[in-house]
Write an enzyme that holds these catalytic residues in place. Sequence first.
Site, PDB file in Angstrom:
ATOM      1  N   GLU A  26     -56.755  20.057 -49.938  1.00 34.39           N
ATOM      2  CA  GLU A  26     -57.269  21.055 -48.303  1.00 34.39           C
ATOM      3  C   GLU A  26     -57.689  20.082 -47.545  1.00 34.39           C
ATOM      4  O   GLU A  26     -58.300  19.393 -47.358  1.00 34.39           O
ATOM      5  CB  GLU A  26     -58.116  22.457 -48.292  1.00 34.39           C
ATOM      6  CG  GLU A  26     -57.619  22.841 -49.592  1.00 34.39           C
ATOM      7  CD  GLU A  26     -58.306  24.289 -50.626  1.00 34.39           C
ATOM      8  OE1 GLU A  26     -59.136  24.122 -49.801  1.00 34.39           O
ATOM      9  OE2 GLU A  26     -57.604  25.101 -51.069  1.00 34.39           O
ATOM     10  N   SER A  63     -60.334  13.741 -51.832  1.00 41.68           N
ATOM     11  CA  SER A  63     -60.364  13.457 -53.722  1.00 41.68           C
ATOM     12  C   SER A  63     -61.506  13.867 -54.335  1.00 41.68           C
ATOM     13  O   SER A  63     -61.515  14.389 -55.519  1.00 41.68           O
ATOM     14  CB  SER A  63     -61.274  12.305 -53.471  1.00 41.68           C
ATOM     15  OG  SER A  63     -60.542  10.645 -53.006  1.00 41.68           O
ATOM     16  N   TRP A 102     -51.191  18.063 -46.690  1.00 45.31           N
ATOM     17  CA  TRP A 102     -50.341  16.827 -47.508  1.00 45.31           C
ATOM     18  C   TRP A 102     -49.362  17.003 -48.804  1.00 45.31           C
ATOM     19  O   TRP A 102     -49.333  16.165 -49.093  1.00 45.31           O
ATOM     20  CB  TRP A 102     -51.809  15.836 -47.701  1.00 45.31           C
ATOM     21  CG  TRP A 102     -52.652  15.807 -46.561  1.00 45.31           C
ATOM     22  CD1 TRP A 102     -53.787  15.612 -46.076  1.00 45.31           C
ATOM     23  CD2 TRP A 102     -52.263  14.431 -45.937  1.00 45.31           C
ATOM     24  NE1 TRP A 102     -53.907  15.019 -44.836  1.00 45.31           N
ATOM     25  CE2 TRP A 102     -52.942  14.584 -44.602  1.00 45.31           C
ATOM     26  CE3 TRP A 102     -50.808  13.695 -45.112  1.00 45.31           C
ATOM     27  CZ2 TRP A 102     -52.593  13.140 -43.223  1.00 45.31           C
ATOM     28  CZ3 TRP A 102     -50.228  12.920 -43.934  1.00 45.31           C
ATOM     29  CH2 TRP A 102     -51.471  12.647 -43.650  1.00 45.31           C
ATOM     30  N   ASP A 128     -52.095  12.623 -63.907  1.00 42.59           N
ATOM     31  CA  ASP A 128     -51.725  11.355 -64.200  1.00 42.59           C
ATOM     32  C   ASP A 128     -50.343  11.643 -64.978  1.00 42.59           C
ATOM     33  O   ASP A 128     -49.995  10.022 -64.356  1.00 42.59           O
ATOM     34  CB  ASP A 128     -51.879  12.207 -65.773  1.00 42.59           C
ATOM     35  CG  ASP A 128     -54.073  11.882 -66.217  1.00 42.59           C
ATOM     36  OD1 ASP A 128     -53.798  11.358 -65.073  1.00 42.59           O
ATOM     37  OD2 ASP A 128     -54.620  12.449 -66.801  1.00 42.59           O
ATOM     38  N   GLN A 177     -45.577 -25.818 -49.387  1.00 38.03           N
ATOM     39  CA  GLN A 177     -46.172 -25.012 -50.013  1.00 38.03           C
ATOM     40  C   GLN A 177     -46.794 -23.738 -49.810  1.00 38.03           C
ATOM     41  O   GLN A 177     -47.313 -23.187 -50.944  1.00 38.03           O
ATOM     42  CB  GLN A 177     -47.509 -25.714 -50.448  1.00 38.03           C
ATOM     43  CG  GLN A 177     -48.202 -25.851 -52.248  1.00 38.03           C
ATOM     44  CD  GLN A 177     -49.422 -26.851 -52.166  1.00 38.03           C
ATOM     45  OE1 GLN A 177     -49.990 -26.764 -52.026  1.00 38.03           O
ATOM     46  NE2 GLN A 177     -49.079 -27.897 -53.633  1.00 38.03           N
ATOM     47  N   GLN A 193     -45.453 -11.903 -43.248  1.00 40.19           N
ATOM     48  CA  GLN A 193     -45.981 -13.071 -43.374  1.00 40.19           C
ATOM     49  C   GLN A 193     -44.523 -14.091 -43.758  1.00 40.19           C
ATOM     50  O   GLN A 193     -44.595 -15.218 -41.954  1.00 40.19           O
ATOM     51  CB  GLN A 193     -46.948 -13.778 -44.080  1.00 40.19           C
ATOM     52  CG  GLN A 193     -47.848 -14.411 -43.469  1.00 40.19           C
ATOM     53  CD  GLN A 193     -48.272 -14.417 -41.812  1.00 40.19           C
ATOM     54  OE1 GLN A 193     -48.778 -13.201 -41.699  1.00 40.19           O
ATOM     55  NE2 GLN A 193     -48.559 -14.880 -41.310  1.00 40.19           N
ATOM     56  N   GLU A 200     -52.025  10.589 -54.635  1.00 41.79           N
ATOM     57  CA  GLU A 200     -51.845  10.942 -55.835  1.00 41.79           C
ATOM     58  C   GLU A 200     -53.431  10.090 -56.640  1.00 41.79           C
ATOM     59  O   GLU A 200     -53.463   9.488 -57.349  1.00 41.79           O
ATOM     60  CB  GLU A 200     -51.056  10.792 -57.062  1.00 41.79           C
ATOM     61  CG  GLU A 200     -49.599  11.225 -56.364  1.00 41.79           C
ATOM     62  CD  GLU A 200     -48.427  11.821 -57.136  1.00 41.79           C
ATOM     63  OE1 GLU A 200     -48.628  11.597 -58.082  1.00 41.79           O
ATOM     64  OE2 GLU A 200     -47.565  12.070 -56.926  1.00 41.79           O
ATOM     65  N   GLU A 211     -59.740   4.329 -54.793  1.00 42.88           N
ATOM     66  CA  GLU A 211     -61.097   4.079 -55.638  1.00 42.88           C
ATOM     67  C   GLU A 211     -61.282   5.404 -55.860  1.00 42.88           C
ATOM     68  O   GLU A 211     -61.703   5.412 -56.965  1.00 42.88           O
ATOM     69  CB  GLU A 211     -61.778   4.380 -54.131  1.00 42.88           C
ATOM     70  CG  GLU A 211     -61.781   3.176 -53.143  1.00 42.88           C
ATOM     71  CD  GLU A 211     -60.978   3.225 -52.612  1.00 42.88           C
ATOM     72  OE1 GLU A 211     -60.461   3.998 -52.333  1.00 42.88           O
ATOM     73  OE2 GLU A 211     -60.562   2.323 -51.455  1.00 42.88           O
TER      74      GLU A 211
HETATM   75  N1  CAA Z   1     -56.946  15.365 -67.858  1.00 45.05           N
HETATM   76  C1  CAA Z   1     -57.297  16.347 -68.795  1.00 45.05           C
HETATM   77  N2  CAA Z   1     -58.435  17.179 -68.040  1.00 45.05           N
HETATM   78  C2  CAA Z   1     -59.132  16.263 -67.141  1.00 45.05           C
HETATM   79  C3  CAA Z   1     -58.786  15.020 -66.693  1.00 45.05           C
HETATM   80  C4  CAA Z   1     -56.956  14.383 -66.748  1.00 45.05           C
HETATM   81  N3  CAA Z   1     -56.729  13.418 -66.532  1.00 45.05           N
HETATM   82  N4  CAA Z   1     -59.962  14.620 -65.564  1.00 45.05           N
HETATM   83  C5  CAA Z   1     -60.522  14.992 -65.647  1.00 45.05           C
HETATM   84  N5  CAA Z   1     -60.261  16.380 -66.297  1.00 45.05           N
HETATM   85  C6  CAA Z   1     -61.392  17.222 -67.128  1.00 45.05           C
HETATM   86  C7  CAA Z   1     -62.546  16.797 -67.581  1.00 45.05           C
HETATM   87  O1  CAA Z   1     -62.822  16.750 -69.033  1.00 45.05           O
HETATM   88  C8  CAA Z   1     -64.079  18.157 -66.711  1.00 45.05           C
HETATM   89  O2  CAA Z   1     -63.285  18.977 -67.996  1.00 45.05           O
HETATM   90  P1  CAA Z   1     -64.737  19.868 -67.986  1.00 45.05           P
HETATM   91  O3  CAA Z   1     -64.783  20.894 -67.464  1.00 45.05           O
HETATM   92  O4  CAA Z   1     -64.120  20.243 -69.808  1.00 45.05           O
HETATM   93  O5  CAA Z   1     -65.801  19.532 -68.927  1.00 45.05           O
HETATM   94  C9  CAA Z   1     -63.024  18.672 -65.820  1.00 45.05           C
HETATM   95  O6  CAA Z   1     -62.229  18.506 -65.528  1.00 45.05           O
HETATM   96  C10 CAA Z   1     -63.859  18.248 -64.740  1.00 45.05           C
HETATM   97  O7  CAA Z   1     -64.027  16.447 -64.543  1.00 45.05           O
HETATM   98  P2  CAA Z   1     -64.525  15.534 -63.805  1.00 45.05           P
HETATM   99  O8  CAA Z   1     -66.667  15.984 -64.196  1.00 45.05           O
HETATM  100  O9  CAA Z   1     -64.181  13.845 -64.592  1.00 45.05           O
HETATM  101  O10 CAA Z   1     -64.548  16.494 -62.484  1.00 45.05           O
HETATM  102  P3  CAA Z   1     -65.017  15.470 -61.059  1.00 45.05           P
HETATM  103  O11 CAA Z   1     -64.809  17.065 -59.769  1.00 45.05           O
HETATM  104  O12 CAA Z   1     -65.503  14.585 -61.576  1.00 45.05           O
HETATM  105  O13 CAA Z   1     -63.633  14.626 -60.414  1.00 45.05           O
HETATM  106  C11 CAA Z   1     -61.756  12.880 -60.514  1.00 45.05           C
HETATM  107  C12 CAA Z   1     -62.559  13.725 -61.083  1.00 45.05           C
HETATM  108  C13 CAA Z   1     -60.754  12.470 -61.007  1.00 45.05           C
HETATM  109  C14 CAA Z   1     -62.208  12.403 -59.314  1.00 45.05           C
HETATM  110  C15 CAA Z   1     -60.963  13.964 -59.720  1.00 45.05           C
HETATM  111  O14 CAA Z   1     -61.130  14.937 -59.297  1.00 45.05           O
HETATM  112  C16 CAA Z   1     -59.149  13.694 -59.358  1.00 45.05           C
HETATM  113  O15 CAA Z   1     -58.737  13.108 -59.587  1.00 45.05           O
HETATM  114  N6  CAA Z   1     -59.415  13.336 -57.935  1.00 45.05           N
HETATM  115  C17 CAA Z   1     -58.452  12.469 -56.566  1.00 45.05           C
HETATM  116  C18 CAA Z   1     -57.741  13.758 -56.376  1.00 45.05           C
HETATM  117  C19 CAA Z   1     -55.661  13.355 -56.589  1.00 45.05           C
HETATM  118  O16 CAA Z   1     -55.705  12.299 -56.630  1.00 45.05           O
HETATM  119  N7  CAA Z   1     -55.488  14.668 -55.130  1.00 45.05           N
HETATM  120  C20 CAA Z   1     -54.513  14.003 -54.658  1.00 45.05           C
HETATM  121  C21 CAA Z   1     -54.062  15.029 -54.563  1.00 45.05           C
HETATM  122  S1  CAA Z   1     -51.553  15.257 -54.542  1.00 45.05           S
HETATM  123  C22 CAA Z   1     -51.149  14.567 -53.155  1.00 45.05           C
HETATM  124  O17 CAA Z   1     -51.019  13.034 -53.271  1.00 45.05           O
HETATM  125  C23 CAA Z   1     -49.538  15.286 -52.503  1.00 45.05           C
HETATM  126  C24 CAA Z   1     -48.576  14.700 -52.645  1.00 45.05           C
HETATM  127  O18 CAA Z   1     -48.042  15.898 -52.755  1.00 45.05           O
HETATM  128  C25 CAA Z   1     -48.545  13.733 -53.317  1.00 45.05           C
END
Ligand code: CAA
Length: 389
Positions: A131, A136, A160, A244, A283, A344, A371, A375
Amino acid sequence: MTNNLLFPLTEEHEMIRQTARDFAQNEIAPIAADYDESGEFPFETIKKMGEMGFMGIEVPEEYGGAGMDTLAYVLALEEVCKADAAHGTIMSVNNSLFCFGILKFGTEEQKQKYVRGVASGKAIGAYSLTEPMSGSDAGTMRSRAVRDGDHYVLNGRKSWITSGPVADTMVVFAMTEPEKKHRGITAFIVEAGKPGYILGKKEPKLGIRASATSEVVFEGYQLPVENRLGEEGDGFKIAMTVLDAGRVGIAAQALGIAEAAYDASLAYAGEREAFGQKIGEFQGISFKLADMKTRIEASRLLTYNAALAKERSKTTGERFTLEASMAKLFSSETAMFVTHAAVQIHAGMGYSKELPIERYFRDAKITEIYEGTSEIQRLVIFRLETGLK
Ligand code: CAA
């Protein structure tokens, strides 16, 4: 030339790679520059890719897919991205962000109704998480879905959205219980074009320009309860699990872009002369090429390893988060490194639109952003390694 010396493939995998390579080089590479320039969506080639099974490679045949494994998906996507990363983006969203999530978390009815069209390339899928004020930090979304009898009413602004302007269906994440924060997020399957579904502004982009990206706004959009994906509150975990899978695809995309830039650079360094010798004999250029090649092969190992981990998870149920994040991080930074060096090495010609080098450079950048930024990948890797937050 790029090859697989470090990672021998089975005959079946070699075949899918060759099929994808032939298709991508014959059908996509010749049109890539024009579509990049116009920013038009490549409906025709996407339809053909669907007919070839590329839009649902891992989707079982009973749901309209090709019924192959994750490595096959990665190999095909890499080849498509060698020709044009924008086609690869559309392919990866259909496969990973749409089909994978519904196959893993959907009901039998949802799989039958929504996966078949997207997996066969007849329909376009999308994934709607981000949104304007929630990128992130994906758990902070403001979109709301409120249950009202046998349906939910959805309001909010998503941004996005890859394939947003052309999507037929998308997986949308919204808060059902905001007080529970990320545990109050729920996933839904949304059909485009119904009342309350409004296409927002289209994003003019630096790269992957033939892949359409836009905002999507929901104003009182009504969703039947049977379109909820998983249970209420499962949304954040669904979003992360799907990402993932998506990150394995982006690693393959970055690998493909890097390979295309490297192959062109190696050839150019062997042809172009300066000061009475081939520039590759200096080189300054040969060391660049050696670094490019080494990083590409390291990316390949991480990416194929992530594909194998994702494949294993289908039987063990184990997460492949670490493998996926490491592959995406390293491959995307390799794509930037390699395409920067390629510009380059080609010098003026690298900067010119007469060659695809500058397009590779522009396309590579998104792989470090979408995705999950580099960072975020570092944060995920560090947390998984240490257990610290
Ligand atoms: N698989 C399953 N569960 C997961 C997980 C995973 N990979 N990662 C986290 N979780 C679970 C945790 O176990 C936790 O569970 P509980 O509630 O039971 O404790 C819960 O999710 C929250 O986890 P965190 O406390 O680690 O969450 P966080 O708020 O600190 O955020 C983060 C973690 C890794 C930063 C995550 O927010 C993230 O990946 N952010 C990036 C988002 C992103 O990639 N956006 C891209 C959007 S899509 C796109 O790009 C557009 C497109 O159309 C291509």
